[in-house]
Scaffold this motif. Structure first.
Motif, mmCIF file in Angstrom:
data_model
loop_
_atom_site.group_PDB
_atom_site.id
_atom_site.type_symbol
_atom_site.label_atom_id
_atom_site.label_comp_id
_atom_site.label_asym_id
_atom_site.label_seq_id
_atom_site.Cartn_x
_atom_site.Cartn_y
_atom_site.Cartn_z
ATOM 1 N N GLY A 231 0.810 -1.214 0.000
ATOM 2 C CA GLY A 231 0.000 0.000 0.000
ATOM 3 C C GLY A 231 0.840 1.259 0.000
ATOM 4 O O GLY A 231 0.531 2.231 -0.706
ATOM 5 N N LEU A 232 1.929 1.257 0.768
ATOM 6 C CA LEU A 232 2.833 2.417 0.785
ATOM 7 C C LEU A 232 3.420 2.671 -0.599
ATOM 8 O O LEU A 232 3.460 3.816 -1.076
ATOM 9 N N LYS A 233 3.880 1.599 -1.236
ATOM 10 C CA LYS A 233 4.527 1.738 -2.545
ATOM 11 C C LYS A 233 3.540 2.208 -3.608
ATOM 12 O O LYS A 233 3.875 3.039 -4.460
ATOM 13 N N LEU A 234 2.320 1.699 -3.574
ATOM 14 C CA LEU A 234 1.326 2.105 -4.567
ATOM 15 C C LEU A 234 0.898 3.555 -4.346
ATOM 16 O O LEU A 234 0.627 4.291 -5.298
ATOM 17 N N ALA A 235 0.835 3.975 -3.078
ATOM 18 C CA ALA A 235 0.425 5.342 -2.777
ATOM 19 C C ALA A 235 1.509 6.352 -3.118
ATOM 20 O O ALA A 235 1.218 7.475 -3.531
ATOM 21 N N ASN A 236 2.776 5.945 -2.961
ATOM 22 C CA ASN A 236 3.898 6.839 -3.245
ATOM 23 C C ASN A 236 5.005 6.045 -3.925
ATOM 24 O O ASN A 236 5.936 5.559 -3.268
ATOM 25 N N PRO A 237 4.932 5.875 -5.240
ATOM 26 C CA PRO A 237 5.915 5.059 -5.972
ATOM 27 C C PRO A 237 7.353 5.553 -5.846
ATOM 28 O O PRO A 237 8.289 4.800 -6.133
ATOM 29 N N ARG A 238 7.560 6.795 -5.416
ATOM 30 C CA ARG A 238 8.931 7.319 -5.284
ATOM 31 C C ARG A 238 9.648 6.746 -4.073
ATOM 32 O O ARG A 238 10.876 6.813 -3.980
ATOM 33 N N ASP B 284 18.790 -13.472 -10.313
ATOM 34 C CA ASP B 284 18.987 -12.045 -10.615
ATOM 35 C C ASP B 284 18.464 -11.801 -12.031
ATOM 36 O O ASP B 284 19.210 -11.918 -13.005
ATOM 37 N N LEU B 285 17.176 -11.505 -12.124
ATOM 38 C CA LEU B 285 16.506 -11.377 -13.409
ATOM 39 C C LEU B 285 16.125 -9.929 -13.695
ATOM 40 O O LEU B 285 15.827 -9.159 -12.783
ATOM 41 N N ASP B 286 16.120 -9.595 -14.969
ATOM 42 C CA ASP B 286 15.602 -8.304 -15.407
ATOM 43 C C ASP B 286 14.243 -8.545 -16.047
ATOM 44 O O ASP B 286 14.150 -9.174 -17.112
ATOM 45 N N LYS B 287 13.196 -8.102 -15.376
ATOM 46 C CA LYS B 287 11.852 -8.244 -15.920
ATOM 47 C C LYS B 287 10.996 -7.095 -15.399
ATOM 48 O O LYS B 287 11.332 -6.490 -14.367
ATOM 49 N N PRO B 288 9.921 -6.767 -16.097
ATOM 50 C CA PRO B 288 9.115 -5.605 -15.697
ATOM 51 C C PRO B 288 8.565 -5.769 -14.278
ATOM 52 O O PRO B 288 8.060 -6.829 -13.915
ATOM 53 N N SER B 289 8.699 -4.713 -13.498
ATOM 54 C CA SER B 289 8.131 -4.730 -12.163
ATOM 55 C C SER B 289 6.633 -4.444 -12.230
ATOM 56 O O SER B 289 6.100 -4.079 -13.269
ATOM 57 N N TYR B 290 5.987 -4.599 -11.106
ATOM 58 C CA TYR B 290 4.537 -4.376 -11.078
ATOM 59 C C TYR B 290 4.174 -2.959 -11.508
ATOM 60 O O TYR B 290 3.271 -2.752 -12.330
ATOM 61 N N LEU B 291 4.909 -1.990 -10.985
ATOM 62 C CA LEU B 291 4.583 -0.593 -11.311
ATOM 63 C C LEU B 291 4.885 -0.277 -12.784
ATOM 64 O O LEU B 291 4.176 0.511 -13.402
ATOM 65 N N GLU B 292 5.913 -0.886 -13.325
ATOM 66 C CA GLU B 292 6.213 -0.671 -14.746
ATOM 67 C C GLU B 292 5.104 -1.222 -15.631
ATOM 68 O O GLU B 292 4.752 -0.630 -16.664
ATOM 69 N N LEU B 293 4.506 -2.326 -15.221
ATOM 70 C CA LEU B 293 3.435 -2.933 -16.013
ATOM 71 C C LEU B 293 2.127 -2.126 -15.942
ATOM 72 O O LEU B 293 1.244 -2.299 -16.773
#
Length: 280
Positions: free
Chosen positions: A96-103, A269-278
């Motif tokens: 919830g914190l991350k979604l409310a303030n992605p920075r 150690d993978l490079d894949k789209p994060s939730y916020l990027e999607l």
């Protein structure tokens, strides 16, 4: 006289400045801590704070979230925005914190019982979504704060206050659980591997998506005593003798047995789209 005043002023300034590089990142009024002698949580916290410095992430942009348990006290000791949440609910709160303030850089710092037992479903779904969180799990194989009960990572045959004849349940392999659930970064180290652990935590902090670091830590008061393990430097010698560094190993082969070998290293150690990027 002027020279003396200057000397006094210099002493006052020196007294007001931090005496250790980590002083500014700790709530001095909460110290000394409550952890038992020989517990690895102080080392784990030290590695985390040094990793934060190495990452060059602004502490003002960091939020530390924990649940209930010995590891949960970390949220009360760090001099950053921090939240000590209810048992097993650190990850949804952090989400919830991350979604409310992605920075924000949101870090979950808790224990194996809190994150993997009552919080287990939250853990696997946050990893599945590749939610932008760094999750640090201090695994001491037992419920340390509430009486030494059997936990989800307690090795088979290990004794706890609720398995006095030895655990009969197969424990979770946390590295495998995180990797199978979709985590972008998975590593495991013990509290002996200070520099390697610090490096892993730095990488996890800088990794987009769901990053997971497991820290194998001693609990001499309960787990160690019940299983007749050594303490202090002898426990560190055990970690040295029994740890097998295998970067890139298949996490399925990283089970931990009672007094057995501990496979450590960076497994994923993978490079894949994060939730916020999607969601953009």
């Amino acid at each position: 006289m002027v020279e003396n005043n200057g000397s006094v002023m210099a002493q006052q300034v020196a007294a007001s400045e931090p005496h250790h590089p980590l002083d500014r990142l700790l709530r001095q009024d909460r110290l000394p801590h409550i952890w038992c002698s020989g517990c690895g949580l102080g080392t784990a916290l030290n590695c985390f704070l040094n990793a934060l410095i190495r990452s060059k992430i602004d502490p003002a942009q960091v939020a530390v979230v924990s649940g209930i348990g010995c590891s949960g006290r970390v949220a009360g000791y760090v001099n950053m925005d921090s939240f000590h949440t209810t048992h097993g609910r650190a990850i949804p709160f952090a989400t919830g914190l991350k979604l409310a303030n992605p920075r924000l850089k949101v870090v979950v710092f808790s224990g194996d019982g809190d994150l993997i037992a009552i919080g287990g479903n939250h853990f696997i779904h946050a990893a599945r979504r590749n939610m932008d969180l760094t999750v640090v799990c201090v695994n001491n194989f037992i419920y340390g704060m509430t009486g030494g009960q059997l936990g989800p990572t307690t090795p088979t045959e290990a004794r706890t206050s609720t398995s006095l004849l030895g655990n009969r349940d197969h424990p979770f392999n946390l590295a495998y659980l995180a990797a199978a659930s979709g985590a972008a970064y998975v590593a495991r180290w013990t509290t002996l591997h200070v520099r390697r652990l610090e490096r892993a935590l730095t990488e996890a902090l800088l990794k987009p998506g769901f990053s997971f670091v497991e820290i194998i830590s001693p609990c001499p008061t309960l787990y160690g005593r019940l299983n007749k393990q050594k303490s202090g430097l002898e426990q560190m010698q055990y970690y040295k003798d029994q740890s097998l560094i295998r970067h890139g190993a298949d996490p399925r082969q990283a089970d931990i047995a009672l007094n057995g070998q501990i496979v450590v290293g960076k497994f994923v150690d993978l490079d894949k789209p994060s939730y916020l990027e999607l969601q953009k």
